[in-house]
Design a protein around this motif. Structure first.
Motif, PDB file in Angstrom:
ATOM      1  N   ALA A 198       0.831  -1.202   0.000  1.00 16.31           N
ATOM      2  CA  ALA A 198       0.000   0.000   0.000  1.00 16.31           C
ATOM      3  C   ALA A 198       0.869   1.256   0.000  1.00 16.31           C
ATOM      4  N   LEU A 199       1.959   1.221   0.739  1.00 15.79           N
ATOM      5  CA  LEU A 199       2.888   2.349   0.736  1.00 15.79           C
ATOM      6  C   LEU A 199       3.461   2.569  -0.653  1.00 15.79           C
ATOM      7  N   PHE A 200       3.835   1.488  -1.296  1.00 17.96           N
ATOM      8  CA  PHE A 200       4.397   1.580  -2.641  1.00 17.96           C
ATOM      9  C   PHE A 200       3.384   2.246  -3.578  1.00 17.96           C
TER      10      PHE A 200
ATOM     11  N   THR B 111       7.209   1.290 -10.579  1.00 12.75           N
ATOM     12  CA  THR B 111       8.485   1.677  -9.965  1.00 12.75           C
ATOM     13  C   THR B 111       8.303   3.014  -9.251  1.00 12.75           C
ATOM     14  N   VAL B 112       9.218   3.283  -8.324  1.00 12.09           N
ATOM     15  CA  VAL B 112       9.169   4.528  -7.555  1.00 12.09           C
ATOM     16  C   VAL B 112      10.445   5.317  -7.789  1.00 12.09           C
ATOM     17  N   ASP B 113      10.282   6.580  -8.153  1.00 11.94           N
ATOM     18  CA  ASP B 113      11.417   7.479  -8.329  1.00 11.94           C
ATOM     19  C   ASP B 113      11.998   7.813  -6.945  1.00 11.94           C
ATOM     20  N   PRO B 114      13.318   7.694  -6.746  1.00  6.01           N
ATOM     21  CA  PRO B 114      13.929   8.003  -5.447  1.00  6.01           C
ATOM     22  C   PRO B 114      13.588   9.402  -4.939  1.00  6.01           C
TER      23      PRO B 114
ATOM     24  N   LEU C 271      19.325   5.994  -0.572  1.00  7.09           N
ATOM     25  CA  LEU C 271      18.290   6.683  -1.338  1.00  7.09           C
ATOM     26  C   LEU C 271      18.895   7.808  -2.172  1.00  7.09           C
ATOM     27  N   GLU C 272      19.780   8.581  -1.577  1.00 11.11           N
ATOM     28  CA  GLU C 272      20.420   9.672  -2.310  1.00 11.11           C
ATOM     29  C   GLU C 272      21.322   9.146  -3.428  1.00 11.11           C
ATOM     30  N   GLN C 273      21.985   8.016  -3.182  1.00 16.27           N
ATOM     31  CA  GLN C 273      22.817   7.416  -4.223  1.00 16.27           C
ATOM     32  C   GLN C 273      21.974   6.972  -5.417  1.00 16.27           C
ATOM     33  N   ARG C 274      20.817   6.376  -5.119  1.00 15.81           N
ATOM     34  CA  ARG C 274      19.924   5.946  -6.202  1.00 15.81           C
ATOM     35  C   ARG C 274      19.379   7.151  -6.967  1.00 15.81           C
ATOM     36  N   ALA C 275      19.071   8.215  -6.230  1.00 17.30           N
ATOM     37  CA  ALA C 275      18.558   9.422  -6.878  1.00 17.30           C
ATOM     38  C   ALA C 275      19.606  10.005  -7.830  1.00 17.30           C
TER      39      ALA C 275
ATOM     40  N   GLN D  11      18.273   5.680 -10.585  1.00 17.33           N
ATOM     41  CA  GLN D  11      17.845   4.281 -10.497  1.00 17.33           C
ATOM     42  C   GLN D  11      16.585   4.169  -9.640  1.00 17.33           C
ATOM     43  N   GLU D  12      15.487   3.707 -10.221  1.00 19.39           N
ATOM     44  CA  GLU D  12      14.221   3.652  -9.521  1.00 19.39           C
ATOM     45  C   GLU D  12      14.082   2.354  -8.713  1.00 19.39           C
ATOM     46  N   TYR D  13      13.095   2.345  -7.800  1.00 23.99           N
ATOM     47  CA  TYR D  13      12.824   1.180  -6.950  1.00 23.99           C
ATOM     48  C   TYR D  13      11.651   0.382  -7.513  1.00 23.99           C
ATOM     49  N   ASP D  14      11.843  -0.941  -7.694  1.00 19.30           N
ATOM     50  CA  ASP D  14      10.683  -1.793  -7.896  1.00 19.30           C
ATOM     51  C   ASP D  14      10.194  -2.227  -6.514  1.00 19.30           C
ATOM     52  N   THR D  15       9.132  -3.016  -6.452  1.00 21.13           N
ATOM     53  CA  THR D  15       8.550  -3.345  -5.143  1.00 21.13           C
ATOM     54  C   THR D  15       9.530  -4.109  -4.263  1.00 21.13           C
ATOM     55  N   ARG D  16      10.320  -4.993  -4.852  1.00 24.21           N
ATOM     56  CA  ARG D  16      11.265  -5.782  -4.072  1.00 24.21           C
ATOM     57  C   ARG D  16      12.340  -4.887  -3.446  1.00 24.21           C
ATOM     58  N   ALA D  17      12.914  -4.010  -4.269  1.00 21.35           N
ATOM     59  CA  ALA D  17      13.954  -3.099  -3.776  1.00 21.35           C
ATOM     60  C   ALA D  17      13.360  -2.112  -2.769  1.00 21.35           C
ATOM     61  N   PHE D  18      12.120  -1.716  -2.996  1.00 22.63           N
ATOM     62  CA  PHE D  18      11.450  -0.783  -2.092  1.00 22.63           C
ATOM     63  C   PHE D  18      11.277  -1.410  -0.704  1.00 22.63           C
TER      64      PHE D  18
END
Length: 629
Positions: free
Chosen positions: A60-62, A72-75, A103-107, A111-118
């Motif tokens: 739900a957060l995702f 996917t979620v943008d950092p 998070l800052e490194q991904r931004a 590099q975006e987050y999929d649900t697993r990485a999130f």
């Protein structure tokens, strides 16, 4: 428009529909609000609070961040989300340094987050652990000859697929941490398996490090377990055992009944043994104690778990715990979906707590919409080694009584008091002495500590004082699920509170063995603290009781930066270095919680060689400081 569509989609989401704090009505109102953006932020905050307390609702957060449904979620959107849901006075990089850094490194990398990485990021962001990712702990466990690695050779070469995995398992368990048996200890076990000599000072496990069992206890237990014809009724039993030992064993066998020590007992514990405990408490405190309020348990830990399970009813229910604390409290609160509110013990006041500190943290919790249901107090202190005075305890009992907070008094070290002028006083005695008769109190004791050290027997009890009879009945129901405490542990508890009398044949040996253990602990506590305080850059408050010293360590700034790079804490880095360099296994202070900016570790003084290791502590600290200067 996007916010409205998103909120309607949340209403249809099965994962969100199950979230108790967020009703369909509130979501519907949000979707038609003139200030949809503000309403959406409030819903996000509720989702975050739900995940923070339960470890559930990650999907739900995702979805709450992935508004365009890309998958996917943008950092940068995740950073904005965290800044929205966290209190305004909280700096994200201060409370989740490793996770925020990633998070800052991904931004920066786009590099975006999929649900697993999130979900992995969420775990790192919301657990208090030296191993923020959990990956180092898994790596050590997978190579542990006593753990997963034992079957590694039997696994097929191809990668297996599991439906029960890190993503689908309980995220509360995934976030939970117990530093006393954490990464440093697992690394120590790995080194020991390779032939390294390890000095384990990480846990209060007396017999593991050479403390001898007390003869009287073992003799009585043996006669309780042996068939009568080979024990109490053997024709030569008095040639093998002292008379009072045989008489005590016969007493216990009569109390236990014909079924013996191999059968289940009453779920609350054997009544005759509970009567012994009540008599002990009455003699200790000078106030009545009823056997019906005593629960015999598998060590104090299971009793604490039972009570917390009964207390934590809602997602915003919280327990105030001392900082530093014994990590079973934070671990169980996380597992049970509660919230912890830390109250800081003042190192400069010998780890005492002030009324101002308690009131301040309670008020802060209320502003965060948390309901403080209970407060844990550990006396003598673990890991601090402090012994609370009558006045110290009165501050706590008065606070809890006035605010209707249940006091959980962890008193398992009550026999471990070494400092001149210090003495153990129970929370129950202080409360009744002070007229706090409305105080709701549960106190815990154990055979694992004291001078007994029979950790493996799992003997423990809790006494309920001024607890709602209905709640007590429900705790009995909970105890019934586990059937009963071990019978050996129940007998051991009775032996602890009913030692041999001066006129008994066993008394002289019993007293000699107890005194030798006590004198050894006292001597080592004094010498260890004195030795640590002689090391430039290490400072330790005197260990008045318990089994531990909790020194503060000065580390160079480069060590702090290195720890951040590794995704760990400075004291975990220090403890791993100490282990690699000297073979000494301690617990990083971060595992117990400590004041911001403090670095340290906890060490027991149980092992006879602990004092001899002071030179090793000194040499390592000098080398570590030079390495990172």
């Amino acid at each position: 428009m996007m916010q409205t569509v998103y909120i309607k989609r949340l209403m249809l989401s099965r994962s969100v529909a199950s979230l108790a704090p967020i009703s369909s009505v509130s979501l519907a109102r949000a979707s038609f609000s003139s200030n949809a953006k503000k309403d959406a932020i409030n819903i996000r905050k509720q989702l975050w609070e739900f995940y923070l307390s339960t470890g559930r609702g990650a999907n739900a957060l995702f979805e709450a961040i992935d508004l365009d449904e890309k998958g996917t979620v943008d950092p940068n959107n995740l950073k904005k989300f965290m800044e929205e849901v966290l209190p305004k006075d909280v700096e994200p990089k201060e409370i989740m340094p490793y996770a925020w850094n990633r998070l800052e490194q991904r931004a920066a990398a786009g590099q975006e987050y999929d649900t697993r990485a999130f979900k992995k990021w969420l775990v790192a962001a919301t657990k208090m652990s030296a191993d923020m990712k959990g990956s180092r702990l898994f790596g050590l466990y997978s190579h542990d000859p006593q753990g997963l690695g034992a079957d590694e050779s039997e696994q097929e070469e191809q990668e297996r697929t599991y439906t029960w995995n890190e993503e689908t398992m309980s995220q509360s368990l995934r976030r939970m941490q117990y530093a006393v048996r954490g990464e440093v200890v697992m690394k120590a076990d790995q080194l020991a398996a390779q032939g390294r000599e390890i000095l384990y000072t990480n846990i209060g496990n007396p017999h593991q490090v050479g403390q001898k069992p007390i003869t009287y206890y073992r003799q009585v237990l043996s006669l309780c377990d042996l068939p009568a014809e080979h024990g109490v009724d053997h024709p030569k039993v008095y040639e093998m055992y002292p008379k009072d030992v045989v008489e005590r064993a016969r007493l216990y066998r009569g109390i236990i009944g014909e079924s013996g020590t191999g059968a289940y007992t009453h779920s609350q514990g054997i009544l005759g043994l509970r009567r012994h405990i009540s008599a002990f408490i009455e003699k200790r405190d000078g106030y009545p104690s009823k056997p019906g309020n005593i629960f015999l348990t598998n060590g104090a830990s299971s009793a604490i778990a039972m009570v917390l399970q009964g207390i934590l009813a809602n997602n915003n229910d919280a327990v105030m715990i001392p900082i530093p604390q014994y990590p079973i409290y934070s671990a169980l609160i996380a597992k049970l979906g509660g919230r912890q509110v830390g109250y800081e013990l003042d190192e400069s006041l010998n780890w005492a707590v002030t009324r101002e500190e308690l009131e301040s943290k309670l008020e802060k919790a209320k502003k965060e919409d948390l309901e403080v249901k209970a407060l844990a107090m550990i006396n003598p202190g673990n890991p601090s080694g402090s012994v609370m005075t009558h006045c110290d305890i009165q501050v706590v009992t008065e606070f809890c009584s006035e605010h209707g907070i249940v006091l959980l008094a962890d008193e398992v070290y009550q026999a471990n008091v070494y400092a001149k002028g210090a003495e153990f006083v129970s929370a129950k005695k202080v409360a009744l002495d002070s007229g706090h008769r409305d105080l709701q109190l549960v106190s815990f004791h154990s055979t694992s500590k004291g001078l007994i050290g029979e950790c493996g027997r799992r003997g423990g009890y809790m006494e309920l004082h001024n607890i709602d009879p209905y709640v007590q009945a429900m705790l009995y129901k909970l105890a019934s699920v586990d059937l009963c405490a071990t019978v050996a542990g129940q007998v051991m508890i009775s032996l602890m509170v009913c030692p041999p009398s001066p006129e008994d044949e066993s008394y002289a040996l019993f007293e000699a063995e107890n005194q030798a253990i006590y004198d050894g602990l006292k001597e080592r506590s004094e010498k260890l603290v004195a030795g640590l305080n002689e090391i430039d850059g290490i400072e330790c408050v005197p260990a008045e009781g318990a089994m531990y010293a909790f020194p503060r360590v000065d580390v160079p700034e480069k060590a702090i930066e290195k720890a951040k790079e590794m995704g760990t804490t400075p004291d975990n880095l220090y403890a791993l270095s100490l282990l690699e360099e000297t073979g000494i296994c301690v617990v990083p202070a971060s595992g117990f919680g400590q004041k911001k900016g403090r670095v340290g570790f906890r060490t027991t003084f149980l092992h006879p060689d602990t004092v001899k290791a002071i030179d090793l502590f000194a040499k390592h600290h000098e080398k570590f400081t030079k390495e990172y200067s």
